[in-house]
Design an enzyme around this catalytic site. Structure first.
Site, mmCIF file in Angstrom:
data_model
loop_
_atom_site.group_PDB
_atom_site.id
_atom_site.type_symbol
_atom_site.label_atom_id
_atom_site.label_comp_id
_atom_site.label_asym_id
_atom_site.label_seq_id
_atom_site.Cartn_x
_atom_site.Cartn_y
_atom_site.Cartn_z
ATOM 1 N N ASP A 292 16.266 -44.145 27.870
ATOM 2 C CA ASP A 292 17.274 -43.109 28.133
ATOM 3 C C ASP A 292 18.453 -43.286 27.195
ATOM 4 O O ASP A 292 19.371 -44.017 27.507
ATOM 5 C CB ASP A 292 17.714 -43.193 29.594
ATOM 6 C CG ASP A 292 18.623 -42.036 29.999
ATOM 7 O OD1 ASP A 292 18.725 -41.063 29.229
ATOM 8 O OD2 ASP A 292 19.228 -42.125 31.074
ATOM 9 N N GLU A 326 25.881 -37.194 26.722
ATOM 10 C CA GLU A 326 25.164 -36.553 27.840
ATOM 11 C C GLU A 326 25.485 -37.255 29.145
ATOM 12 O O GLU A 326 25.665 -36.630 30.186
ATOM 13 C CB GLU A 326 23.652 -36.584 27.577
ATOM 14 C CG GLU A 326 22.823 -35.791 28.580
ATOM 15 C CD GLU A 326 22.409 -36.560 29.829
ATOM 16 O OE1 GLU A 326 22.013 -35.925 30.814
ATOM 17 O OE2 GLU A 326 22.484 -37.802 29.845
ATOM 18 N N GLU A 327 25.545 -38.590 29.103
ATOM 19 C CA GLU A 327 25.603 -39.366 30.339
ATOM 20 C C GLU A 327 26.879 -39.168 31.147
ATOM 21 O O GLU A 327 26.841 -39.112 32.364
ATOM 22 C CB GLU A 327 25.425 -40.869 30.039
ATOM 23 C CG GLU A 327 24.057 -41.239 29.471
ATOM 24 C CD GLU A 327 22.924 -41.088 30.475
ATOM 25 O OE1 GLU A 327 23.161 -40.598 31.585
ATOM 26 O OE2 GLU A 327 21.792 -41.457 30.132
ATOM 27 N N ASP A 354 14.190 -36.123 27.227
ATOM 28 C CA ASP A 354 15.151 -36.986 27.916
ATOM 29 C C ASP A 354 14.590 -37.398 29.279
ATOM 30 O O ASP A 354 15.250 -37.280 30.303
ATOM 31 C CB ASP A 354 16.503 -36.275 28.069
ATOM 32 C CG ASP A 354 17.553 -37.182 28.701
ATOM 33 O OD1 ASP A 354 17.353 -38.421 28.713
ATOM 34 O OD2 ASP A 354 18.564 -36.658 29.208
ATOM 35 N N HIS A 424 19.124 -46.341 33.603
ATOM 36 C CA HIS A 424 20.535 -46.747 33.740
ATOM 37 C C HIS A 424 20.711 -48.203 34.187
ATOM 38 O O HIS A 424 21.754 -48.570 34.726
ATOM 39 C CB HIS A 424 21.284 -45.837 34.733
ATOM 40 C CG HIS A 424 21.311 -44.392 34.329
ATOM 41 N ND1 HIS A 424 21.890 -43.419 35.093
ATOM 42 C CD2 HIS A 424 20.854 -43.765 33.232
ATOM 43 C CE1 HIS A 424 21.773 -42.239 34.493
ATOM 44 N NE2 HIS A 424 21.139 -42.434 33.362
#
Ligand SMILES: [Zn+2]
Length: 460
Positions: A292, A326-327, A354, A424
């Site tokens: 990711d 993006e996060e 993604d 994550h």
């Protein structure tokens, strides 16, 4: 009659030749990716040499420089940086937490601050805990049950859902909105069960919001590993009076300048029709963001290279866009879409990767029924590569802002069973990505781009 027959025969020969050609082209694309792909080498550098790439960090800056240089080395028609201001949140010293069952009797647990959270006071927070599974339970408990306590959200991801993204979607409001909801009832902090389908010791971070809560009223929010969530829940059942201590040292700094990285092969016939492939260059800070979304970044880069290597000269302009942030903000995606709109650029197709670098299964499409009927006709071409999933549905956060009435927006759909083991967390690392799976994904994306370029986006 003879004329009609001749036309029909010609048509059959033409279409079968055409199909043959597409099959051959796809074969070439897959072979090139598996025998001479670049995606894995690029990911190696991005993950091992650069590492995590949280927006505004040195890693993010280095990733911009590196991917730009690599795209330049591909001799594309254009490579440029699109400036965008991004938020900068830093974790600071590692978090620390324990459960206290009696004065001096403690049991350490694994936590991490959620992205965007405020720090605890410098001596940390220690308080009683109230466990809930959802926001409705908060309402039932009310202020009397919650004020002055730490709210512990412990709704697990639903294990019987085959699409693990659905299980994620069913839980992630605890992480994203948990602090906002708990603040309404006077909670002093929130701890959220990690978004992880398996039991292990790794806390998983991710974005959260405070909405319009003023800075001085914001409460700290952290994720706890699934194993420790189970421990905490069991201990609470035995004794409601246990306490949780935690300390975290994160900080929101001023926005900084960063960039989307963009490369283009300009179309030979319809240069003003744009097709985008992309992923996001930023990542969370605990691992090195290999799945990711390092995987999506390098696959997207390789789409342009594989087209060139396979001798395909696109009719339309093909862009690779490596989106920043993006996060924790989506600023890169918003910026790209906004500028495209200002310039009146006609984006006919956009594809995002993604969802991890795992074995590709197919795509989800945001499009009209007419578009989808066109796409479904291509499905047999993908059969030799075990690509079978063609469904309408959600695509990707970075490409969705490009959606309009007539275009097609798509997301690569890899197998998702292992994704949330890594998502994550500190084990989202290069060794978790399989070379062939990554390369198959790059080839699958290239094949779809090739077909859309060749046949255009049909609306009726
Ligand atoms: Zn992502």
């Amino acid at each position: 009659m003879i004329r009609t027959l001749t036309t029909l025969i010609c048509f059959i020969i033409f279409t079968s030749l055409n199909a043959q050609t597409d099959e051959a082209v796809l074969k070439k694309i897959y072979t090139t990716s598996l025998t001479n792909g670049k995606s894995y080498d690029w990911l190696n550098h991005l993950s091992i040499q650069i590492g995590s790439r949280l927006s505004g960090s040195l890693g993010a800056e280095r990733a911009v420089t590196y991917t730009k240089a690599e795209l330049e080395a591909l001799s594309l028609d254009k490579v440029w940086l699109q400036p965008v201001m991004v938020p900068r949140w830093v974790r600071g010293a590692k978090e620390y937490a324990y459960i206290e069952t009696a004065p001096g009797k403690t049991n350490t647990v694994n936590i991490c601050a959620l992205g965007g959270s405020v720090a605890t006071p410098s001596l940390g927070i220690k308080a009683n805990i109230v466990e809930v599974k959802n926001f409705e339970e908060l309402e039932t408990l009310g202020k009397a049950g919650i004020e002055g306590k730490i709210v512990f959200y412990n709704r697990p991801m639903q294990a019987d859902l085959i699409q693990t993204f659905d299980a994620y979607g069913g839980c992630v409001n605890q992480r994203y909105k948990g602090a906002v909801e708990a603040t309404k009832y006077g909670a002093i902090a929130v701890i959220v069960r990690s978004m992880n389908l398996r039991l292990d010791d790794l806390p998983h971070t991710g974005s959260m919001t405070y909405d319009d809560i003023p800075v001085e009223k914001r409460i700290p929010a952290a994720a706890i590993s699934t194993n420790d969530a189970e421990v905490l829940s069991t201990m609470l059942q035995l004794d409601k009076n246990i306490k949780l201590y935690f300390k975290q040292n994160c900080k929101q700094l001023a926005d900084v300048q960063s960039y989307n990285v963009i490369g283009e092969i300009t179309g030979s016939q319809f240069p003003n029709e744009y097709m985008v492939v992309g992923g996001h260059l930023d990542s969370w800070d605990l691992g090195d963001g290999s799945h990711d979304d390092g995987a999506g970044v390098v696959q997207s880069m390789d789409v342009l290279r594989l087209l060139k290597e396979s001798g395909i000269k696109p009719k339309r302009s093909i862009r690779v866009v490596l989106f920043m942030n993006e996060e924790n903000g989506l600023r890169g995606a918003k910026k790209y879409a906004e500028e495209a709109k200002q310039k009146g650029e006609n984006h006919v197709f956009a594809l995002e990767s993604d969802a991890g670098g795992f074995t590709p299964r197919g795509f989800s499409f945001d499009c009209s029924d007419a578009n989808f009927n066109q796409i479904i006709n291509w499905q047999p071409l993908f059969k030799p590569y075990l690509i079978h999933y063609f469904e309408k549905g959600g695509t990707g956060a970075d490409v969705s802002p490009l959606k309009n009435k007539s275009n097609v927006v798509a997301g690569l759909r890899p197998d998702s069973q292992r994704y949330f083991d890594h998502h994550h967390a500190s084990n989202d690392t290069f060794d978790a990505v399989n070379k062939r799976e990554l390369e198959l994904g790059a080839a699958t994306m290239t094949a779809l781009v090739y077909l859309f370029d060749k046949y255009g986006v049909k609306n009726n």
